[in-house]
Structures are given as C-alpha cells and as structure tokens.
Design an enzyme around this catalytic site. Structure first.
Site, PDB file in Angstrom:
ATOM      1  CG  ASN A 154      -1.817   1.119   1.350  1.00 41.02           C
ATOM      2  OD1 ASN A 154      -1.788   2.028   0.516  1.00 41.02           O
ATOM      3  ND2 ASN A 154      -2.647   1.127   2.385  1.00 41.02           N
TER       4      ASN A 154
ATOM      5  CE  LYS B  50      -0.148   2.525   6.821  1.00 38.54           C
ATOM      6  NZ  LYS B  50      -1.410   3.206   6.760  1.00 38.54           N
TER       7      LYS B  50
ATOM      8  NE  ARG C 265      -6.431   0.987   0.444  1.00 36.80           N
ATOM      9  CZ  ARG C 265      -6.800   1.389   1.631  1.00 36.80           C
ATOM     10  NH1 ARG C 265      -6.042   1.155   2.674  1.00 36.80           N
ATOM     11  NH2 ARG C 265      -7.923   2.018   1.792  1.00 36.80           N
TER      12      ARG C 265
ATOM     13  CG  HIS D  56     -12.310   3.686   3.536  1.00 39.02           C
ATOM     14  ND1 HIS D  56     -12.909   4.802   4.056  1.00 39.02           N
ATOM     15  CD2 HIS D  56     -10.984   3.821   3.785  1.00 39.02           C
ATOM     16  CE1 HIS D  56     -11.983   5.591   4.595  1.00 39.02           C
ATOM     17  NE2 HIS D  56     -10.816   5.019   4.437  1.00 39.02           N
TER      18      HIS D  56
ATOM     19  CG  HIS E  61     -13.042   2.189   7.345  1.00 43.79           C
ATOM     20  ND1 HIS E  61     -12.333   1.023   7.139  1.00 43.79           N
ATOM     21  CD2 HIS E  61     -12.101   3.152   7.510  1.00 43.79           C
ATOM     22  CE1 HIS E  61     -11.045   1.286   7.174  1.00 43.79           C
ATOM     23  NE2 HIS E  61     -10.875   2.578   7.389  1.00 43.79           N
TER      24      HIS E  61
ATOM     25  N   GLY F  63     -11.503   5.641  10.794  1.00 41.67           N
ATOM     26  CA  GLY F  63     -10.065   5.723  11.079  1.00 41.67           C
ATOM     27  C   GLY F  63      -9.635   7.160  10.896  1.00 41.67           C
ATOM     28  CG  ASN F  64      -5.831  10.084  10.162  1.00 39.80           C
ATOM     29  OD1 ASN F  64      -6.339  10.928  10.895  1.00 39.80           O
ATOM     30  ND2 ASN F  64      -4.817  10.327   9.385  1.00 39.80           N
TER      31      ASN F  64
ATOM     32  NE  ARG G 265      -8.553  12.366   3.894  1.00 36.66           N
ATOM     33  CZ  ARG G 265      -8.618  11.078   3.605  1.00 36.66           C
ATOM     34  NH1 ARG G 265      -9.677  10.590   2.990  1.00 36.66           N
ATOM     35  NH2 ARG G 265      -7.648  10.267   3.925  1.00 36.66           N
TER      36      ARG G 265
ATOM     37  CG  MET H  67     -11.167   9.575  18.533  1.00 30.31           C
ATOM     38  SD  MET H  67     -12.154  11.112  18.544  1.00 30.31           S
ATOM     39  CE  MET H  67     -13.118  10.929  17.043  1.00 30.31           C
TER      40      MET H  67
ATOM     41  N   GLY I  69      -9.469   2.287  13.026  1.00 25.72           N
ATOM     42  CA  GLY I  69      -8.800   2.574  14.301  1.00 25.72           C
ATOM     43  C   GLY I  69      -9.730   3.132  15.366  1.00 25.72           C
ATOM     44  CB  ILE I  70     -12.101   5.999  15.451  1.00 26.63           C
ATOM     45  CG1 ILE I  70     -10.964   7.016  15.300  1.00 26.63           C
ATOM     46  CG2 ILE I  70     -13.198   6.537  16.357  1.00 26.63           C
ATOM     47  CD1 ILE I  70     -11.364   8.322  14.610  1.00 26.63           C
TER      48      ILE I  70
ATOM     49  CD  GLU J 164      -8.223  -1.141   4.666  1.00 23.98           C
ATOM     50  OE1 GLU J 164      -7.311  -1.051   5.516  1.00 23.98           O
ATOM     51  OE2 GLU J 164      -8.863  -0.160   4.263  1.00 23.98           O
TER      52      GLU J 164
HETATM   53  P1  ADP Z   1      -5.925   5.124   8.867  1.00 24.67           P
HETATM   54  O1  ADP Z   1      -7.125   5.729   8.232  1.00 24.67           O
HETATM   55  O2  ADP Z   1      -4.692   5.980   8.741  1.00 24.67           O
HETATM   56  O3  ADP Z   1      -5.699   3.661   8.537  1.00 24.67           O
HETATM   57  P2  ADP Z   1      -6.546   4.071  11.491  1.00 24.67           P
HETATM   58  O4  ADP Z   1      -7.630   3.162  11.032  1.00 24.67           O
HETATM   59  O5  ADP Z   1      -5.275   3.472  11.964  1.00 24.67           O
HETATM   60  O6  ADP Z   1      -6.230   5.200  10.423  1.00 24.67           O
HETATM   61  O7  ADP Z   1      -7.168   4.973  12.672  1.00 24.67           O
HETATM   62  C1  ADP Z   1      -6.444   5.975  13.290  1.00 24.67           C
HETATM   63  C2  ADP Z   1      -7.359   6.650  14.304  1.00 24.67           C
HETATM   64  O8  ADP Z   1      -7.760   5.669  15.293  1.00 24.67           O
HETATM   65  C3  ADP Z   1      -6.703   7.793  15.063  1.00 24.67           C
HETATM   66  O9  ADP Z   1      -7.604   8.884  15.166  1.00 24.67           O
HETATM   67  C4  ADP Z   1      -6.484   7.195  16.443  1.00 24.67           C
HETATM   68  O10 ADP Z   1      -6.538   8.159  17.441  1.00 24.67           O
HETATM   69  C5  ADP Z   1      -7.681   6.274  16.553  1.00 24.67           C
HETATM   70  N1  ADP Z   1      -7.469   5.298  17.632  1.00 24.67           N
HETATM   71  C6  ADP Z   1      -6.623   4.252  17.658  1.00 24.67           C
HETATM   72  N2  ADP Z   1      -6.668   3.646  18.873  1.00 24.67           N
HETATM   73  C7  ADP Z   1      -7.559   4.327  19.624  1.00 24.67           C
HETATM   74  C8  ADP Z   1      -8.059   4.213  20.956  1.00 24.67           C
HETATM   75  N3  ADP Z   1      -7.632   3.251  21.762  1.00 24.67           N
HETATM   76  N4  ADP Z   1      -8.993   5.106  21.359  1.00 24.67           N
HETATM   77  C9  ADP Z   1      -9.406   6.083  20.555  1.00 24.67           C
HETATM   78  N5  ADP Z   1      -8.998   6.241  19.298  1.00 24.67           N
HETATM   79  C10 ADP Z   1      -8.084   5.392  18.839  1.00 24.67           C
END
Ligand code: ADP
Length: 389
Positions: A8, A15, A91, A179, A206, A208-209, A239, A282, A326-327, A376
């Site tokens: 990726n 990655k 990817r 995604h 989904h 995440g960031n 964003r 987050m 991630g969130i 993924e």
């Molecule tokens: P990407 O879109 O870059 O793949 P991820 O899916 O890794 O991103 O998600 C990153 C987000 O997940 C960040 O905002 C991070 O703060 C949040 N995150 C990861 N672990 C936790 C946690 N334990 N509590 C709250 N937020 C988290």
C-alpha cells in the site's frame, strides 16, 4: 510454499504484509507471516518490520519508492527463505468506472490507471510509483491491483451520480466511494460469521484517520458516504467531510484561494485537526479538556449518526451496524455516543460489553451491533492467491 507480498504505497509511506501459501489445489488461505511499513520516504526513511512477535526498526536515510522496495525485499528475505514471491498485490485507490474486481497489472492497465490521476491526485500517483517499483523488483511475480472504488461500482444510478448536467456523469464525475477493500473484508466476515445476517442490510462505519460509511446488502454496496473523492461524507482526521460547494466559491472569491490552497485546506488542515486546533488523533482529543477538542468530537459523532440514518434509509432498514477502523475498533466512547438515541432504529448496546476490548457483539436490541477488526491486506492477498490459482 510460495509467498505473496501486499503493498500500500502512499506519498511518504509504503505499508506491506508478507503471506505464505501452500502449493497446488488453490494453495489454501494465505497465512500472514510479517507486516511492516516504511515511513518518511524522502530524506529520513525508516523501515519497521514485525515478525514472530518481534519488531525491528531500521534507518534507511534517503529513500524513494524504488529504494524503499529494495529495503523491504532485503528485510523480508530471511523470513522468506526458499519461498519465492510469486505474487504482489497492490492497493490502488482508483479503478475508475471500468474496474469492478482486482486486475492483473500490465503496461496497458498502468497507462489507463495513470489517466485516472486527476480523479485522485493525492493518492493515485504514489500507488502507481509503488507498482512500477514492484514490477522492477519482482519481475517474475504477477502484480495484481485491488481498487478501493471497485466494491462500490454496484451503486444504483441515484447513488452514483450528482445532479449536474449528464455530460459530467459520462465524463466520470461520479460518486465512486472508497475504503472498498475494508468493506469487502468486513461484509464477507459478517456474513460468514453470522448466518442470520446472510443478505442482510448492514451499515458499516469505517472510522479511522480516513473515515467513511457504507450500506451493504448481500455483500453489495448500495451507497457510500464518500463520493467523487475521499474528502466527502464524514469529517476525518484532517479532511472536512461534506461541505457546501459554495464555501469553496466563497474562499476563492473572498480569500483569493487557488485550487492548491483549497486542496490543502480541505484535505490536510480541516476535520478533527482543524476544528480542535489540537490534533487529528482521536485519542488525544478524547483525553483533552479543551472545549475545541470536545466540539470536534461532538461534530464527528453527530455526522456519524446522521449517516447511519441516511444509510439505513437507503437500505430500507438496518439489520446490523458494524464499527471498524482505528476509531471504530478502539474508541468505546465514540461507539457509545454514536449509538445513544438510536433506539428508534433498534440500535441499543450493552455498556459493559462495549467497553470490554475484544468483545465483538455489543448490541442488545433487534439490530446486531458489531466491532470487527478490518483486514484490507487479507483482501489483497486473497485476490493475488486467486489469480495464482
Ligand atoms: P488510517 O485511516 O490511517 O488507517 P486508522 O484506522 O489506523 O487510520 O485509525 C487511526 C485513528 O484511530 C486515530 O484517530 C487514532 O486516534 C484512533 N485510535 C486508535 N486507537 C484508539 C483508541 N484506543 N482510542 C481512541 N482512538 C483510537
């Protein structure tokens, strides 16, 4: 055994994951044996490799995509042993309207994908740089492209278009949604794990960031919160998410902003970071006492709720709500707040189960509420394996 590498490639990172699979009779499910990434492509690149419970970090100094791939190859060689890399999966953010499934890459397809760069200028060129570097590094392996847009090509017309004159739709101004690899994995996992959710109406968040949401019915995408680009829909780390296009006109006319300034603003300086003025992360915002951090989280939660309502309506109801990314996977506070007040949809959760890490099913009402770890890379590895036969 033979090996599959998934890649990726972004602007400053690559990655990767390494999988092994047996020979003959389909080779079975690929087994992940190592994961890693190169960060800081450019002057201060470093490679992180996780394997067998260990983590190694190597400073690479100056490295571009080509040098990065060479470093990955050197680092994974001891893990591969005699197992040759027979397939590399990539990817690719944009497959346009033509790619509904993974494709074996060749020069002709690469030229076609380069033609899509105006649709995803921040990602597509880097994805293609990674592919070209991999073709040089692994000349004997098949190279397979897996497109983030492909999963959403099943959208009905009304969820694929904007209300612009028709010629723009024909030209490719459509709601592509992104995604897709994550939605593919999660919807497959949900159907395989919960027999009562076959052909179900599933809303997947989904978060995440980068964040988006999707309504899936029988493993087909019906609608996505993301549209023409990955900036639409939910607010994200940096964003804006959905924004009235007149705001852009206002910024051009009254702040003298050009396309590049606006791109920087809506992709890199907005979202959780822009609203809070503190962080795009987050975790940091949840720990902060600042009013601006609270407001950014409030806005994020409100937009996720709004999207759940919209997507449930598009699906004609909702049988399951799935949190991932991630969130979605880690922030119980966000899941709790998103589900608050959704009883009218049949969404209720057990507060204790929601706070217990590793608990997958947290719903108590008619709608199953699930926390699923997305994968993924596995979708990419499976696609490569299926092309290898
Ligand atoms: P990407 O879109 O870059 O793949 P991820 O899916 O890794 O991103 O998600 C990153 C987000 O997940 C960040 O905002 C991070 O703060 C949040 N995150 C990861 N672990 C936790 C946690 N334990 N509590 C709250 N937020 C988290």
């Amino acid at each position: 055994m033979s090996a599959i590498l998934t890649l990726n490639a972004g602007s400053s990172s690559i990655k990767f994951s390494v999988y092994l699979r047996g020979e003959g009779d389909g080779g079975g499910e690929p087994e992940e044996v190592a994961v890693g990434q190169i960060d800081g492509l450019g002057p201060e690149a470093k490679l992180i490799l996780k394997h067998d419970g260990t983590k190694a970090v190597t400073d690479l100094g100056q490295a571009d995509h080509k040098a990065g791939l060479k470093a990955i190859l050197d680092a994974i060689q001891p893990i591969l042993g005699d197992n040759a890399v027979t397939g590399v999966g990539h990817r690719v953010v944009h497959g346009g309207t033509g790619h509904l499934a993974p494709a074996v890459l060749n020069d002709e397809i690469l030229t076609e994908l380069a033609g899509l760069e105006p649709l995803a200028p921040l990602h597509q060129p880097h994805n293609l740089a990674g592919i070209r570097a991999a073709m040089e590094a692994f000349p004997d392996a098949i190279q397979v492209g897996c497109f983030d847009t492909a999963f959403h090509r099943s959208h009905p017309f009304v969820n694929d278009t904007y209300a612009l004159p028709r010629k723009f739709f024909e030209e490719g101004v459509r709601r592509y949604g992104f995604h897709g690899l994550s939605y593919d994995y999660v919807s497959g996992y949900v159907e395989e794990t919960y027999p009562d959710l076959q052909d179900a109406r599933v809303v997947i968040a989904h978060l995440g960031n980068g964040a988006s949401m999707c309504c899936v019915k029988g493993r087909r995408s019906i609608a996505s919160s993301m549209g023409f680009s990955a900036v639409d829909g939910l607010p994200m780390g940096t964003r804006t998410g959905q924004i009235d296009p007149s705001v852009i006109l206002y910024l051009m006319d009254n702040h003298g902003m050009a396309s590049k300034d606006i791109s920087d603003l809506i992709y890199k300086k907005s979202g959780l970071l822009g609203m809070s003025g503190i962080s795009n992360d987050m975790r940091t915002l949840l720990e902060s006492d600042a009013e601006s951090a609270k407001e950014a989280v409030d806005y994020f939660v409100a937009r996720v709720k709004r999207e759940i309502g919209a997507l449930a309506a598009m699906g004609g109801g909702i049988d399951a709500l799935v949190f991932t990314g991630g969130i979605g996977e880690n922030a119980w506070q966000i899941r709790e707040r998103v589900c608050e007040g959704l009883e009218f949809l049949g969404v209720t959760i057990d507060a204790g189960a929601n706070q217990t890490r590793g608990t997958e099913s947290i719903g108590t009402g008619p709608v199953k509420v699930l926390v699923v770890q997305t994968d993924e890379e596995r979708v990419i590895a499976r696609a490569v394996a299926s092309h290898l036969g």
